[in-house]
Design an enzyme around this catalytic site. Structure first.
Site, PDB file in Angstrom:
ATOM      1  CB  CYS A  28      -0.231  -0.329   0.639  1.00 19.72           C
ATOM      2  SG  CYS A  28       0.104   1.422   1.426  1.00 19.72           S
TER       3      CYS A  28
ATOM      4  CD  GLU B 155       5.302   2.394  -1.569  1.00 22.79           C
ATOM      5  OE1 GLU B 155       5.254   1.743  -2.103  1.00 22.79           O
ATOM      6  OE2 GLU B 155       5.508   2.668  -0.291  1.00 22.79           O
TER       7      GLU B 155
ATOM      8  CG  HIS C 191       3.629   2.696   4.129  1.00 25.86           C
ATOM      9  ND1 HIS C 191       2.509   1.857   3.767  1.00 25.86           N
ATOM     10  CD2 HIS C 191       3.338   2.760   5.462  1.00 25.86           C
ATOM     11  CE1 HIS C 191       1.762   1.321   4.715  1.00 25.86           C
ATOM     12  NE2 HIS C 191       2.413   1.668   5.704  1.00 25.86           N
TER      13      HIS C 191
END
Length: 160
Positions: free
Chosen positions: A87, A59, A57
Site C-alpha cells: 500500500c 511490511e 501492516h
C-alpha cells in the site's frame, strides 16, 4: 541471490504468514519477509487489529523487526517479499528503509477486490493539499522552521 527457487521459498513464507493470520483470526491477509544476503532477517503478518495500530501492516512490522535485528534503519541490500503489492504507507516505508528490491504476490487490484482499496489514497496524493478530502492546514510555519534550521547545523545530525 538470483535463484528463482530461493525467491519462491521466501514468497511462500510470506504467503503462509498471510494465510495463517486469517486462519487464526489475528489480522488481515498479509505477510512479509525481509532477507539479506540469502538469509531470512525478519518476518511478520499484518498486526493492525491485534495491536490496535493502523500502521502495523505486515511490511512495516517486518521492517521494524529487521531494523532492530540488524541495528540499523538503513536496510540497503535487503529484499522484501510481501504477499501483496505494498500500500502507499508500506511503499513509503520500504523506500525510507532503502530496501533494494520488492517481490509481491497479489496486486493492489486483488486487494481492492476483497475490501482493501487504497485507490483513494493514491488519488488524494495527486491533488493539491487544499483540494484533499482530509483538511490540511499549515500552522505556525515561522516557528516550525526553527527545528529544521537547528537540524542543519546540529552535531547530532544523522542523514537518513
Amino acid at each position: 541471490m538470483e535463484n528463482s527457487k530461493e525467491h519462491e521459498k521466501y514468497m511462500r513464507i510470506a504467503i503462509r504468514l498471510a494465510e495463517e493470520n486469517v486462519d487464526k483470526g489475528l489480522g488481515g491477509p498479509f505477510g512479509a519477509v525481509i532477507v539479506k544476503d540469502g538469509k531470512l532477517v525478519a518476518k511478520s503478518a499484518n498486526r493492525v487489529t491485534t495491536t490496535i495500530d493502523p500502521t502495523a501492516h505486515a511490511e512495516v512490522s517486518a521492517i521494524r523487526l529487521a531494523s532492530k535485528k540488524l541495528k540499523t534503519f538503513d536496510l540497503s541490500g535487503c529484499v522484501i517479499y510481501t504477499s501483496c503489492e505494498p500500500c502507499p504507507m508500506c511503499l513509503g516505508a520500504i523506500y525510507w528503509a532503502k530496501i533494494s528490491k520488492i517481490y509481491y504476490g497479489n496486486t493492489k487490484h486483488d486487494a481492492a477486490d476483497v475490501g482493501f482499496n487504497d485507490k483513494f489514497i493514491y488519488d488524494e496524493l495527486e491533488l493539491e493539499v487544499e483540494e484533499r478530502k482530509l483538511p490540511v492546514v499549515q500552522l505556525l510555519p515561522d516557528e516550525a522552521i526553527t527545528a529544521f534550521k537547528k537540524w542543519e547545523v546540529s552535531e547530532f545530525k544523522v542523514d537518513y
